[in-house]
Motif scaffolding. Structure first.
Motif, mmCIF file in Angstrom:
data_model
loop_
_atom_site.group_PDB
_atom_site.id
_atom_site.type_symbol
_atom_site.label_atom_id
_atom_site.label_comp_id
_atom_site.label_asym_id
_atom_site.label_seq_id
_atom_site.Cartn_x
_atom_site.Cartn_y
_atom_site.Cartn_z
ATOM 1 N N SER A 44 0.881 -1.095 -0.050
ATOM 2 C CA SER A 44 -0.103 0.002 -0.099
ATOM 3 C C SER A 44 0.976 1.274 -0.019
ATOM 4 O O SER A 44 0.462 2.275 -0.247
ATOM 5 C CB SER A 44 -0.771 -0.030 1.185
ATOM 6 O OG SER A 44 -0.236 0.038 2.285
ATOM 7 N N ILE A 55 -4.798 -1.774 -6.068
ATOM 8 C CA ILE A 55 -5.463 -0.723 -5.464
ATOM 9 C C ILE A 55 -6.965 -0.808 -5.121
ATOM 10 O O ILE A 55 -7.143 -0.449 -3.892
ATOM 11 C CB ILE A 55 -5.211 0.713 -6.414
ATOM 12 C CG1 ILE A 55 -3.683 1.042 -6.362
ATOM 13 C CG2 ILE A 55 -6.052 1.857 -5.627
ATOM 14 C CD1 ILE A 55 -3.332 2.094 -7.414
ATOM 15 N N LYS A 56 -7.752 -1.535 -6.021
ATOM 16 C CA LYS A 56 -8.939 -1.879 -5.880
ATOM 17 C C LYS A 56 -9.221 -2.681 -4.812
ATOM 18 O O LYS A 56 -10.302 -2.661 -3.671
ATOM 19 C CB LYS A 56 -9.792 -2.144 -7.017
ATOM 20 C CG LYS A 56 -9.991 -1.299 -8.014
ATOM 21 C CD LYS A 56 -10.349 -1.705 -9.328
ATOM 22 C CE LYS A 56 -11.533 -2.392 -9.324
ATOM 23 N NZ LYS A 56 -11.880 -2.913 -10.568
ATOM 24 N N LEU A 91 -8.121 -0.887 -1.155
ATOM 25 C CA LEU A 91 -8.588 0.210 -1.119
ATOM 26 C C LEU A 91 -9.072 0.420 0.643
ATOM 27 O O LEU A 91 -9.750 -0.288 1.225
ATOM 28 C CB LEU A 91 -9.735 0.690 -1.853
ATOM 29 C CG LEU A 91 -10.102 1.934 -2.018
ATOM 30 C CD1 LEU A 91 -8.767 2.721 -2.925
ATOM 31 C CD2 LEU A 91 -11.034 2.147 -3.027
ATOM 32 N N ASN A 92 -8.802 1.655 1.188
ATOM 33 C CA ASN A 92 -8.992 2.054 2.614
ATOM 34 C C ASN A 92 -9.579 3.196 2.742
ATOM 35 O O ASN A 92 -9.179 4.068 1.724
ATOM 36 C CB ASN A 92 -8.047 1.784 3.667
ATOM 37 C CG ASN A 92 -6.774 2.207 3.471
ATOM 38 O OD1 ASN A 92 -6.578 3.374 3.205
ATOM 39 N ND2 ASN A 92 -5.796 1.644 3.145
ATOM 40 N N GLN A 136 -6.785 6.152 2.013
ATOM 41 C CA GLN A 136 -5.923 6.299 0.732
ATOM 42 C C GLN A 136 -7.052 6.413 -0.411
ATOM 43 O O GLN A 136 -6.424 6.837 -1.504
ATOM 44 C CB GLN A 136 -5.237 4.886 0.544
ATOM 45 C CG GLN A 136 -3.958 4.873 1.519
ATOM 46 C CD GLN A 136 -3.180 3.602 0.930
ATOM 47 O OE1 GLN A 136 -3.683 2.596 1.035
ATOM 48 N NE2 GLN A 136 -1.783 3.917 1.247
ATOM 49 N N VAL A 137 -8.340 6.182 0.105
ATOM 50 C CA VAL A 137 -9.229 6.254 -1.156
ATOM 51 C C VAL A 137 -9.231 7.767 -2.092
ATOM 52 O O VAL A 137 -9.296 7.661 -3.098
ATOM 53 C CB VAL A 137 -10.763 5.817 -0.978
ATOM 54 C CG1 VAL A 137 -11.329 7.136 -0.047
ATOM 55 C CG2 VAL A 137 -11.521 5.790 -2.122
ATOM 56 N N ALA A 187 -6.231 7.701 -4.360
ATOM 57 C CA ALA A 187 -6.270 6.756 -5.221
ATOM 58 C C ALA A 187 -7.379 7.489 -6.528
ATOM 59 O O ALA A 187 -6.938 7.299 -7.610
ATOM 60 C CB ALA A 187 -6.934 5.361 -4.534
ATOM 61 N N CYS A 238 -13.533 3.853 -6.792
ATOM 62 C CA CYS A 238 -13.126 4.894 -5.691
ATOM 63 C C CYS A 238 -14.358 5.554 -5.322
ATOM 64 O O CYS A 238 -14.705 5.583 -4.000
ATOM 65 C CB CYS A 238 -12.194 5.569 -6.168
ATOM 66 S SG CYS A 238 -10.335 5.105 -6.165
#
Length: 278
Positions: A85, A111-112, A115-116, A119-120, A123, A139
């Motif tokens: 990440s 990334i998908k 995702l959290n 970080q979204v 992204a 996202c």
């Protein structure tokens, strides 16, 4: 790859750490057109074209993290990549810069999958920057699912005005409008400081997407009080919200600005706006 390999014939000096990375010219040139241009003979007629000898290096890449560059090199050798990440978004950036579509797809998938909340927004910003439509949609759906948490993150405050406006157009944001207004105000103050431009100027685009007619009169009064200090919201926008209350309908206000979002708390006057929402 970080120590001299058998028959390696090219070396990169990477990042602030000046880490040495060794590789094989033929592998990089075969797998990546960008490296082919970097490592091949200089174009005929250029100052470096004598005898058409390929440049010997070392090649200094000061603006990339060694871990990111090593991920790119790993992909070129193995057609796979080890991501985490911390570096995934930067590897995505490098994949676009080097024209490596398959690496780009691997980055997007990672990334998908990971995702959290924290970080979204970063992204989403990257997805818009690099035209990754599928990642953009993923996202946005993530943000719609946990909006109240997302708007409190540093990533939210670092969104560009255009991307923030895109987020604010959604009907499915899971947060009340009053909280959105406050989040945009905090975003605007950060952007104003970073860009060294007035708050009303940096916020002009996203402020258009705030649904002020959804707020109750007491909330509009408080909003006006804050607005006297930073002029975040144009006076005419607030006046239009008051007019919607006075006329008991969304007269003169775009219908989208009278439409409750998924997370909007019900208020008594909303029943007067609903017939005008399409």
């Amino acid at each position: 790859l970080t120590s001299p390999l058998s028959h390696s014939d090219v070396m990169f000096v990477v990042g602030r750490e000046q880490q040495k990375v060794f590789a094989h010219r033929c592998v990089l040139a075969c797998r990546c057109q960008a490296f082919r241009g970097m490592l091949g003979p200089a174009p005929v007629g250029s100052q470096d074209s004598s005898n058409s000898v390929p440049p010997q290096g070392p090649f200094v890449l000061g603006n990339v993290q060694p871990e990111v560059f090593l991920a790119v090199i790993e992909f070129l050798y193995t057609n796979s990549v080890t991501l985490n990440s911390r570096i995934a978004l930067e590897v995505l950036t490098s994949s676009v810069e080097y024209g490596l579509q398959d690496l780009c797809k691997l980055c997007v998938k990672f990334i998908k999958d990971t995702l959290n909340v924290e970080q979204v927004c970063e992204a989403l910003q990257a997805a818009v920057t690099y035209g990754q439509v599928d990642l953009q949609q993923h996202c946005l759906a993530f943000i719609e699912g946990c909006t109240a948490a997302v708007v409190r993150t540093q990533g939210f405050r670092e969104l560009s005005d255009a991307v923030l406006a895109r987020v604010l157009r959604s009907d499915r944001l899971a947060v009340d409008e009053l909280e959105l207004v406050q989040a945009v105000r905090e975003w605007a103050h950060v952007s104003s400081a970073v860009l060294e431009r007035p708050v009303p100027e940096v916020a002009a685009l996203p402020v258009r997407e705030l649904r002020l007619p959804l707020l109750a009169p007491s909330e509009l009064v408080t909003l006006e009080s804050y607005n006297q200090q930073d002029l975040l919201i144009p006076v005419e926008n607030i006046a239009a919200a008051w007019r919607a209350h006075a006329l008991r309908k969304g007269s003169g206000v775009p219908s989208r600005l009278c439409r409750p979002r998924r997370g909007t708390r019900p208020r008594d006057h909303h029943r007067h706006l609903e017939p005008h929402a399409k």
